[in-house]
Design a protein around this motif. Structure first.
Motif, PDB file in Angstrom:
ATOM      1  N   TYR A  11     -10.219  -3.598  -6.736  1.00  0.00           N
ATOM      2  CA  TYR A  11      -9.676  -2.650  -6.744  1.00  0.00           C
ATOM      3  C   TYR A  11      -9.821  -1.472  -6.032  1.00  0.00           C
ATOM      4  O   TYR A  11      -9.901  -0.381  -6.171  1.00  0.00           O
ATOM      5  CB  TYR A  11      -9.397  -2.178  -8.380  1.00  0.00           C
ATOM      6  CG  TYR A  11      -8.646  -3.146  -9.115  1.00  0.00           C
ATOM      7  CD1 TYR A  11      -7.692  -3.866  -9.090  1.00  0.00           C
ATOM      8  CD2 TYR A  11      -9.759  -3.856 -10.485  1.00  0.00           C
ATOM      9  CE1 TYR A  11      -7.026  -4.769  -9.850  1.00  0.00           C
ATOM     10  CE2 TYR A  11      -9.131  -4.546 -11.160  1.00  0.00           C
ATOM     11  CZ  TYR A  11      -7.840  -5.213 -10.975  1.00  0.00           C
ATOM     12  OH  TYR A  11      -7.183  -6.161 -11.763  1.00  0.00           O
ATOM     13  N   SER A  12     -10.104  -1.741  -4.610  1.00  0.00           N
ATOM     14  CA  SER A  12     -10.439  -0.681  -3.651  1.00  0.00           C
ATOM     15  C   SER A  12      -9.190   0.060  -3.249  1.00  0.00           C
ATOM     16  O   SER A  12      -8.081  -0.397  -3.502  1.00  0.00           O
ATOM     17  CB  SER A  12     -11.336  -1.413  -2.410  1.00  0.00           C
ATOM     18  OG  SER A  12     -10.437  -2.263  -1.787  1.00  0.00           O
ATOM     19  N   THR A  54     -13.611   1.112   2.070  1.00  0.00           N
ATOM     20  CA  THR A  54     -12.621   0.382   1.276  1.00  0.00           C
ATOM     21  C   THR A  54     -13.037  -0.948   0.828  1.00  0.00           C
ATOM     22  O   THR A  54     -12.886  -1.237  -0.081  1.00  0.00           O
ATOM     23  CB  THR A  54     -11.544   0.320   2.058  1.00  0.00           C
ATOM     24  OG1 THR A  54     -11.795  -0.517   3.367  1.00  0.00           O
ATOM     25  CG2 THR A  54     -10.877   1.443   2.381  1.00  0.00           C
ATOM     26  N   ALA A 107       0.864  -1.031  -0.074  1.00  0.00           N
ATOM     27  CA  ALA A 107      -0.169  -0.003  -0.055  1.00  0.00           C
ATOM     28  C   ALA A 107       0.615   1.427   0.177  1.00  0.00           C
ATOM     29  O   ALA A 107       1.760   1.395   0.748  1.00  0.00           O
ATOM     30  CB  ALA A 107      -1.098  -0.029   1.177  1.00  0.00           C
ATOM     31  N   ALA A 115      -4.238   0.882  -3.106  1.00  0.00           N
ATOM     32  CA  ALA A 115      -4.287  -0.674  -2.666  1.00  0.00           C
ATOM     33  C   ALA A 115      -2.828  -1.402  -3.314  1.00  0.00           C
ATOM     34  O   ALA A 115      -2.286  -0.818  -4.249  1.00  0.00           O
ATOM     35  CB  ALA A 115      -5.378  -1.492  -3.193  1.00  0.00           C
ATOM     36  N   LYS A 116      -2.569  -2.239  -2.691  1.00  0.00           N
ATOM     37  CA  LYS A 116      -1.581  -3.087  -2.818  1.00  0.00           C
ATOM     38  C   LYS A 116      -1.636  -4.140  -4.264  1.00  0.00           C
ATOM     39  O   LYS A 116      -2.455  -4.941  -4.498  1.00  0.00           O
ATOM     40  CB  LYS A 116      -1.010  -4.356  -2.022  1.00  0.00           C
ATOM     41  CG  LYS A 116       0.101  -5.191  -2.485  1.00  0.00           C
ATOM     42  CD  LYS A 116       0.444  -6.339  -1.159  1.00  0.00           C
ATOM     43  CE  LYS A 116       1.337  -7.232  -1.681  1.00  0.00           C
ATOM     44  NZ  LYS A 116       1.501  -8.319  -0.781  1.00  0.00           N
ATOM     45  N   ASP A 117      -1.360  -3.462  -5.253  1.00  0.00           N
ATOM     46  CA  ASP A 117      -1.383  -3.816  -6.641  1.00  0.00           C
ATOM     47  C   ASP A 117      -0.346  -3.091  -7.648  1.00  0.00           C
ATOM     48  O   ASP A 117      -0.688  -2.125  -8.319  1.00  0.00           O
ATOM     49  CB  ASP A 117      -2.790  -3.882  -6.950  1.00  0.00           C
ATOM     50  CG  ASP A 117      -3.127  -4.761  -8.342  1.00  0.00           C
ATOM     51  OD1 ASP A 117      -4.187  -4.253  -9.128  1.00  0.00           O
ATOM     52  OD2 ASP A 117      -2.507  -5.776  -8.518  1.00  0.00           O
ATOM     53  N   SER A 156      -6.644   1.205  -0.198  1.00  0.00           N
ATOM     54  CA  SER A 156      -6.295   0.523   1.020  1.00  0.00           C
ATOM     55  C   SER A 156      -6.616   1.237   2.266  1.00  0.00           C
ATOM     56  O   SER A 156      -7.248   0.456   3.291  1.00  0.00           O
ATOM     57  CB  SER A 156      -4.620   0.675   0.989  1.00  0.00           C
ATOM     58  OG  SER A 156      -4.334   0.165   2.212  1.00  0.00           O
ATOM     59  N   SER A 157      -6.903   2.492   2.075  1.00  0.00           N
ATOM     60  CA  SER A 157      -7.293   3.155   3.288  1.00  0.00           C
ATOM     61  C   SER A 157      -7.799   4.776   2.817  1.00  0.00           C
ATOM     62  O   SER A 157      -7.083   5.432   1.845  1.00  0.00           O
ATOM     63  CB  SER A 157      -6.523   3.148   4.446  1.00  0.00           C
ATOM     64  OG  SER A 157      -5.236   3.951   4.137  1.00  0.00           O
TER      65      SER A 157
END
Length: 199
Positions: free
Chosen positions: A95-96, A78, A45, A108-110, A98-99
């Motif tokens: 694909y939300s 989220t 993130a 987000a982690k992607d 992270s915060s």
């Protein structure tokens, strides 16, 4: 002063010369701001910061790609995922964000997600402040979930209609008639619907 006409039409700089019916926001950047950033393909993130408020609605766009716009908000949270304002996609929790953070948001982690953080791509984020976590509003015929910023005249509303083709009223929490309303169906691929108040 109009020296040719010999008439002084200047105005004194004073709050007395501001119409009482015109809303005034001393520092607009505490309610809305835009930020530019470059994707780094991070595998964890990544925080995007620099705002003077905690964003409640984040609208993202990859400036180097035709990839969809992305809309995120605190009413859905989220876990609600991303909304795409087009006719080909529905709400997508994969694909939300992270915060939602106190001075920005975290993507987000992607590493390969073109809509948020593709390495080397340039992005823009338009962000609005509403009222934080959603609360229930019962002003309309059906209950709604709202996050409201009455000072800026901005509200995010979530609701579920009772039946297709049935007219209903929905509370938004602003206390005045909105000048513009944008609606998106979260369960099907209908495009954004926008309504403007006629002045």
């Amino acid at each position: 002063e109009d020296s040719a006409a010999g008439v002084d039409d200047s105005w004194e700089l004073s709050v007395k010369n501001v119409s009482p019916n015109v809303p005034s926001i001393v520092r607009p950047k505490r309610h809305f701001d835009t930020i530019l950033y470059t994707g780094n393909g991070a595998t964890s993130a990544r925080a995007i910061t620099g705002f003077e408020f905690a964003p409640d609605l984040v609208w993202l766009k990859n400036r180097d790609s035709t990839y969809h716009h992305q809309i995120h908000d605190t009413v859905r949270g989220t876990s609600g995922g991303v909304l795409y304002p087009n006719q080909t996609s529905v709400e997508d929790p994969i694909y939300s964000l992270s915060s939602f953070d106190s001075n920005g948001f975290s993507i987000a982690k992607d590493a390969n997600q073109a809509g948020q953080n593709n390495n080397g791509d340039d992005y823009v984020a338009w962000c609005w402040k509403a009222g934080g976590a959603a609360v229930t509003n019962n002003d309309g015929a059906i209950a709604s979930s709202v996050s409201v910023n009455t000072e800026a005249g901005f509200s995010i509303v979530g609701f579920q209609p009772t039946a297709q083709g049935t007219a209903v009223t929905i509370g938004h929490g602003l206390g005045v008639t909105p000048a513009m309303i944008i609606i998106k169906n979260r369960q099907n691929d209908l495009v954004l619907s926008t309504e403007f108040k006629v002045q």
